[in-house]
Design a protein around this motif. Structure first.
Motif, PDB file in Angstrom:
ATOM      1  N   GLY A   1     -40.044  85.189 -38.251  1.00 19.91           N
ATOM      2  CA  GLY A   1     -39.062  85.161 -37.161  1.00 19.91           C
ATOM      3  C   GLY A   1     -39.396  84.064 -36.174  1.00 19.91           C
TER       4      GLY A   1
ATOM      5  N   TYR B   1     -45.344  95.986 -38.156  1.00 16.49           N
ATOM      6  CA  TYR B   1     -45.785  94.616 -37.846  1.00 16.49           C
ATOM      7  C   TYR B   1     -47.304  94.583 -38.073  1.00 16.49           C
ATOM      8  CZ  TYR B   1     -46.564  90.550 -34.715  1.00 16.49           C
ATOM      9  OH  TYR B   1     -46.926  89.345 -34.162  1.00 16.49           O
TER      10      TYR B   1
ATOM     11  N   LYS C   1     -38.833  85.055 -28.527  1.00 14.35           N
ATOM     12  CA  LYS C   1     -37.566  85.177 -29.251  1.00 14.35           C
ATOM     13  C   LYS C   1     -36.411  85.134 -28.265  1.00 14.35           C
ATOM     14  CE  LYS C   1     -40.539  85.727 -32.353  1.00 14.35           C
ATOM     15  NZ  LYS C   1     -41.013  86.657 -33.313  1.00 14.35           N
TER      16      LYS C   1
ATOM     17  N   ARG D   1     -37.072  91.612 -45.766  1.00 11.05           N
ATOM     18  CA  ARG D   1     -36.527  91.373 -44.427  1.00 11.05           C
ATOM     19  C   ARG D   1     -35.960  89.962 -44.385  1.00 11.05           C
ATOM     20  NH1 ARG D   1     -40.260  90.204 -39.256  1.00 11.05           N
ATOM     21  NH2 ARG D   1     -39.965  88.114 -40.114  1.00 11.05           N
TER      22      ARG D   1
HETATM   23  C1  MLT Z   1     -42.240  87.956 -37.480  1.00  5.40           C
HETATM   24  O1  MLT Z   1     -41.651  87.213 -38.234  1.00  5.40           O
HETATM   25  O2  MLT Z   1     -42.477  89.136 -37.753  1.00  5.40           O
HETATM   26  C2  MLT Z   1     -42.657  87.431 -36.160  1.00  5.40           C
HETATM   27  O3  MLT Z   1     -42.435  86.058 -36.075  1.00  5.40           O
HETATM   28  C3  MLT Z   1     -44.047  87.691 -35.939  1.00  5.40           C
HETATM   29  C4  MLT Z   1     -44.496  87.348 -34.569  1.00  5.40           C
HETATM   30  O4  MLT Z   1     -43.723  87.300 -33.625  1.00  5.40           O
HETATM   31  O5  MLT Z   1     -45.699  87.160 -34.462  1.00  5.40           O
END
Ligand code: MLT
Length: 406
Positions: free
Chosen positions: A42, A132, A248, A385
């Motif tokens: 992400g 995560y 994000k 995902r």
């Molecule tokens: C993800 O793709 O899960 C995120 O980029 C991870 C993150 O923010 O470290």
């Protein structure tokens, strides 16, 4: 003899996104010239909002002037940013968080990893599955797990997420001292209702446990009834720490700025059961091991809240959420069961086969990178995902290529 921390030897191979990058690099080497569209990690692709760029530049210019120059800043962050956050993200939404309960940092990944240092080695850690991976790996490094076997580390309480519970696990019947929750969820994109979060807060208070609430994707919530902060739940200020990030929200993955909220009423306990302020302990840790985020970056983050900042940020989020809508629509139309993509930039897709096999198939046939669900835990097997962080053009092209290849 210098000895290593042998807990590191328990860790499975490499960090998930490093492993994906390695496979993609191998593929690229074997297929030079083949176009690859990355919808795996992400990572944002849109440039910083103009308001942030201008504030960033002003901050840099100030640092080049005798009157504006600053050396070490406050480790906890500058008051100008902490006050904006307290007002815009909390007080204006009816949540009573003070500026000095907010600690500015360089990322939520680092904060969620570092915070566990405050807790005893023999506490019981509860993590969702899928999860995560940072929550798990950092506790393995700290020695809170047994060996890895059959897709899981021994010693953790795994909270099962599945289609039946909408990937929102309920509190366990047994003991969990440190509980990791992430909503909107990475990787599933699921969100928790107020009633569901209340169950967790009630559990934590009843068991003198602590919730680590990762709200890094809060800005992507579109449904007004969905809580954006754990502190919207009564009693949470005694039993939860919240993590938020500009990564994000405002495209700061390469710029680095985030924050952690530790209410002054939030406590953990010593062996005798005496309470200690986590705010005080984290302040001690932060000021010993961290020197703060750079002044220009904090000015850039402040711009998220003032003038044209909020509308520019909204535009970027809407852009990614429109991508999410396209992915959700297409994958659903292709017959896949999907979660997320409505209040989160991730779409969690039941792929009907082993998730690394599906990952390889998409990469080989469509040149599209996704994230295999198995990388998020045993319950992620059978899922992938897809991330909405890319250009509209690339998302549309990726969806066409996926349709042609399956
Ligand atoms: C993800 O793709 O899960 C995120 O980029 C991870 C993150 O923010 O470290």
């Amino acid at each position: 003899m210098i000895r290593i921390n042998e807990n590191y030897l328990k860790l499975t191979s490499s960090y998930l996104f490093v492993e994906i990058a390695r496979r993609v690099a191998d593929f690229q080497k074997q297929n030079p010239g083949k176009e690859i569209i990355r919808l795996g990690i992400g990572d944002v692709t849109r440039p910083l909002p103009k308001a942030c760029v201008e504030a960033f530049a002003r901050g840099v210019a100030e640092m080049g002037e005798a009157e504006g120059f600053r050396g070490y800043g406050p480790e906890q962050g500058y008051a100008f940013l902490r006050e904006q956050i307290a007002e815009a993200d909390y007080k204006s939404r009816g949540v009573d968080i003070d500026a000095d309960e907010i600690f500015i940092s360089d990322g939520s990944k680092c904060d969620t990893g570092n915070i566990q240092e405050l807790f005893a080695g023999d506490i019981s850690v509860a993590v969702p599955d899928p999860v995560y991976p940072v929550y798990v790996d950092t506790n393995v490094m700290a020695g809170r797990s047994a060996a890895f076997a059959d897709g899981r580390y021994g010693g953790f309480v795994y909270l099962e997420g599945n289609r039946n519970n909408g990937f929102v696990p309920s509190p366990p019947s047994g003991r969990a001292d440190l509980i990791y929750l992430c909503f909107p969820n990475n990787p599933t994109g699921a969100v928790a209702t107020k009633a569901q979060l209340k169950e967790w807060v009630d559990y934590a208070r009843a068991h003198r446990a602590l919730i680590l609430f990762d709200a890094a994707y809060e800005a992507f919530i579109t449904d007004k009834s969905v809580p954006r902060s754990i502190y919207e739940i009564e009693g949470a200020k005694d039993a939860a720490i919240e993590f938020r990030s500009f990564s994000k929200t405002a495209g700061f993955t390469g710029t680095r700025c985030a924050f952690t909220v530790i209410p002054k009423t939030c406590e953990a306990f010593d062996k005798e059961g005496n309470g200690h302020s986590l705010h005080g302990l984290w302040n001690r840790r932060h000021s010993t091991k961290f020197n703060g985020v750079s002044y220009p970056v904090q000015r850039a983050a402040e711009a998220v809240y003032v003038g044209d900042g909020p509308s520019q940020v909204r535009e970027i989020i809407d852009y990614y959420m429109a991508n999410a809508g396209l992915i959700l629509e297409k994958m659903t139309k292709l017959g896949y069961n999907c979660t997320g993509g409505v209040n989160a930039p991730y779409i969690w897709i039941e792929c009907g086969s082993d998730s690394w096999t599906f990952f390889d198939m998409l990469l080989n046939r469509a040149g599209v990178v996704c994230t295999p669900g198995a990388g998020f835990g045993r319950r992620g097997e059978g899922f992938i995902r897809i991330s909405a962080f890319n250009s509209r053009e690339n998302v549309e092209k990726a969806l066409r290529k996926i349709e042609e290849s399956i």
